[in-house]
Design a protein around this motif. Structure first.
Motif, PDB file in Angstrom:
ATOM      1  N   VAL A   1       0.854  -1.185   0.000  1.00 60.44           N
ATOM      2  CA  VAL A   1       0.000   0.000   0.000  1.00 60.44           C
ATOM      3  C   VAL A   1       0.888   1.233   0.000  1.00 60.44           C
ATOM      4  O   VAL A   1       1.830   1.319   0.793  1.00 60.44           O
ATOM      5  CB  VAL A   1      -0.929   0.019   1.241  1.00 60.44           C
ATOM      6  N   ASP A   2       0.607   2.200  -0.879  1.00 61.38           N
ATOM      7  CA  ASP A   2       1.462   3.387  -0.940  1.00 61.38           C
ATOM      8  C   ASP A   2       1.125   4.348   0.202  1.00 61.38           C
ATOM      9  O   ASP A   2       0.106   4.200   0.897  1.00 61.38           O
ATOM     10  CB  ASP A   2       1.348   4.084  -2.294  1.00 61.38           C
ATOM     11  N   ALA A   3       1.987   5.338   0.401  1.00 60.94           N
ATOM     12  CA  ALA A   3       1.862   6.260   1.529  1.00 60.94           C
ATOM     13  C   ALA A   3       0.557   7.031   1.497  1.00 60.94           C
ATOM     14  O   ALA A   3      -0.061   7.285   2.540  1.00 60.94           O
ATOM     15  CB  ALA A   3       3.044   7.227   1.536  1.00 60.94           C
ATOM     16  N   GLN A   4       0.086   7.395   0.313  1.00 67.78           N
ATOM     17  CA  GLN A   4      -1.157   8.146   0.199  1.00 67.78           C
ATOM     18  C   GLN A   4      -2.342   7.320   0.688  1.00 67.78           C
ATOM     19  O   GLN A   4      -3.246   7.826   1.358  1.00 67.78           O
ATOM     20  CB  GLN A   4      -1.373   8.570  -1.257  1.00 67.78           C
ATOM     21  N   ALA A   5      -2.330   6.030   0.375  1.00 71.56           N
ATOM     22  CA  ALA A   5      -3.409   5.150   0.830  1.00 71.56           C
ATOM     23  C   ALA A   5      -3.367   4.971   2.345  1.00 71.56           C
ATOM     24  O   ALA A   5      -4.419   4.901   3.002  1.00 71.56           O
ATOM     25  CB  ALA A   5      -3.299   3.796   0.133  1.00 71.56           C
ATOM     26  N   VAL A   6      -2.157   4.900   2.918  1.00 71.57           N
ATOM     27  CA  VAL A   6      -2.046   4.786   4.378  1.00 71.57           C
ATOM     28  C   VAL A   6      -2.561   6.055   5.046  1.00 71.57           C
ATOM     29  O   VAL A   6      -3.255   6.005   6.069  1.00 71.57           O
ATOM     30  CB  VAL A   6      -0.594   4.505   4.797  1.00 71.57           C
ATOM     31  N   ASP A   7      -2.244   7.210   4.459  1.00 72.31           N
ATOM     32  CA  ASP A   7      -2.759   8.470   5.005  1.00 72.31           C
ATOM     33  C   ASP A   7      -4.285   8.487   4.980  1.00 72.31           C
ATOM     34  O   ASP A   7      -4.927   8.972   5.915  1.00 72.31           O
ATOM     35  CB  ASP A   7      -2.215   9.653   4.204  1.00 72.31           C
ATOM     36  N   ALA A   8      -4.865   7.963   3.914  1.00 68.26           N
ATOM     37  CA  ALA A   8      -6.326   7.906   3.824  1.00 68.26           C
ATOM     38  C   ALA A   8      -6.897   6.995   4.902  1.00 68.26           C
ATOM     39  O   ALA A   8      -7.942   7.298   5.499  1.00 68.26           O
ATOM     40  CB  ALA A   8      -6.745   7.416   2.438  1.00 68.26           C
ATOM     41  N   ARG A   9      -6.206   5.891   5.165  1.00 67.82           N
ATOM     42  CA  ARG A   9      -6.666   4.997   6.229  1.00 67.82           C
ATOM     43  C   ARG A   9      -6.533   5.655   7.599  1.00 67.82           C
ATOM     44  O   ARG A   9      -7.353   5.428   8.491  1.00 67.82           O
ATOM     45  CB  ARG A   9      -5.883   3.688   6.195  1.00 67.82           C
ATOM     46  N   PHE A  10      -5.504   6.476   7.774  1.00 64.46           N
ATOM     47  CA  PHE A  10      -5.360   7.210   9.028  1.00 64.46           C
ATOM     48  C   PHE A  10      -6.552   8.141   9.236  1.00 64.46           C
ATOM     49  O   PHE A  10      -7.096   8.219  10.352  1.00 64.46           O
ATOM     50  CB  PHE A  10      -4.074   8.028   9.049  1.00 64.46           C
ATOM     51  N   LEU A  11      -6.974   8.839   8.212  1.00 62.35           N
ATOM     52  CA  LEU A  11      -8.125   9.730   8.331  1.00 62.35           C
ATOM     53  C   LEU A  11      -9.385   8.934   8.684  1.00 62.35           C
ATOM     54  O   LEU A  11     -10.230   9.392   9.454  1.00 62.35           O
ATOM     55  CB  LEU A  11      -8.334  10.509   7.037  1.00 62.35           C
TER      56      LEU A  11
END
Length: 339
Positions: A177-187
């Motif tokens: 999973v790329d960093a942008q997808a992880v950030d979305a999961r954090f939100l």
């Protein structure tokens, strides 16, 4: 007359920026970010997830990263050696980033949600209650504090707590999973924690707190009109009283006399009940159970044995009984008190 330059306009309307670490996320910083966005200062804030110190230094406030706890610098990390901050007020659990943000901003958040002044007594009462029932467990889990100090092995484990559910939102070890997808999961995790926090706060503000206030009123009215000793408390409507009664007695917010019986209307049947107060909130033992000679009796048999018309039942253990009328239930309590 000169107009304000576009650059100055942008500076005036620029959003605050919250900084936290990137990569795997946890419940505490997810909730910390959500809580900050419930304050007036950070309501429309942007978010940067990074461990780069130069980027974090550009943020208006930083949580859960940076190895610094300094309120004046708006740095709220708890991982550094020597960190021992607790909420106080009798709580000794070391704070996580959620607890730190809650300690410093929680009262404002509660006041904003209830639309009352921050110095309203209700705010501190709810602030302490929400820490006890919601925030403290998140602090303890994140700091690796065992729920069982004597290493007692539990019979089973629950993995449905909020911290676990946030953890499951992280990518699995074998997921790419790329960093942008992880950030979305954090939100997504931040919204999850925040929704539960606000739902719980709404319950305590709109249901728990009114019950407490009604109980205080009922205690005072009962002493004036029913039993001046305070041993019998009459509730004219059903409400969850047990937790509040023990808290009020322990804090001295009601007179020192100990309640023995609570008389209240049945929730469904239109009848009345008398309940013996337990020796502690979790105990099945009563301070003074209803008389042994009444226990297990029902209807006419109970009315005959007690001399009180309208008898319905007395539980075999004597912790609760019922009568068709308020007057009958009060009489059961009054006679039981004398026996």
């Amino acid at each position: 007359m000169s107009e304000t330059s576009p650059q100055l306009k942008r500076q005036k309307t620029a959003h605050k920026v919250i900084g936290t670490h990137n990569g795997t996320f946890h419940c505490d910083e997810a909730l910390a970010v959500f809580l900050l966005r419930q304050t007036s200062t950070y309501a429309d804030s942007d978010l940067k997830r990074t461990r780069d110190p130069s980027v974090l230094d550009t943020c208006d406030i930083v949580v859960d990263v940076g190895a610094v706890y300094d309120e004046t610098k708006r740095r709220f990390d708890h991982h550094q050696r020597g960190f021992t901050e607790v909420l106080g007020y009798g709580f000794n659990t070391k704070l996580s980033s959620a607890g730190l943000i809650y300690k410093h901003f929680g009262k404002e958040i509660i006041a904003n949600r209830l639309q009352i002044l921050v110095d309203d007594p209700k705010v501190e009462l709810l602030w302490l209650k929400m820490y006890r029932v919601f925030i403290e467990a998140i602090d303890a889990i994140d700091n690796g504090i065992s729920q069982y100090p004597n290493d007692i092995k539990p019979l089973y484990r629950s993995r449905t707590d909020l911290s676990s559910r946030v953890g499951y939102l992280n990518p699995a070890w074998n997921q790419s999973v790329d960093a942008q997808a992880v950030d979305a999961r954090f939100l997504e995790a931040s919204e999850l924690t925040g929704t539960e926090f606000l739902n719980r706060l709404d319950y305590y503000a709109n249901a728990w707190l009114p019950a407490r206030e009604l109980l205080i009123e009922s205690i005072n009215l009962s002493k004036a009109n029913v039993d001046p000793t305070g041993c019998i408390i009459l509730l004219n409507q059903f409400l969850p009283w047990k937790e509040h009664l023990f808290e009020l007695e322990s804090t001295g917010e009601v007179a020192a006399t100990t309640a023995i019986y609570i008389v209240y209307p049945d929730e469904t049947a239109g009848n009345w009940r008398v309940q013996a107060v337990p020796v502690s909130p979790e105990s099945f033992e009563s301070r003074k159970a209803l008389p042994e000679e009444w226990r297990g009796l029902r209807d006419d048999e109970l009315s005959h044995a007690s001399g009180i018309e309208g008898g319905i039942f007395i539980h075999a253990s004597g912790f609760i009984g019922g009568n068709k009328t308020k007057e009958g239930a009060l009489k059961l309590a009054q006679i039981s008190l004398e026996k």
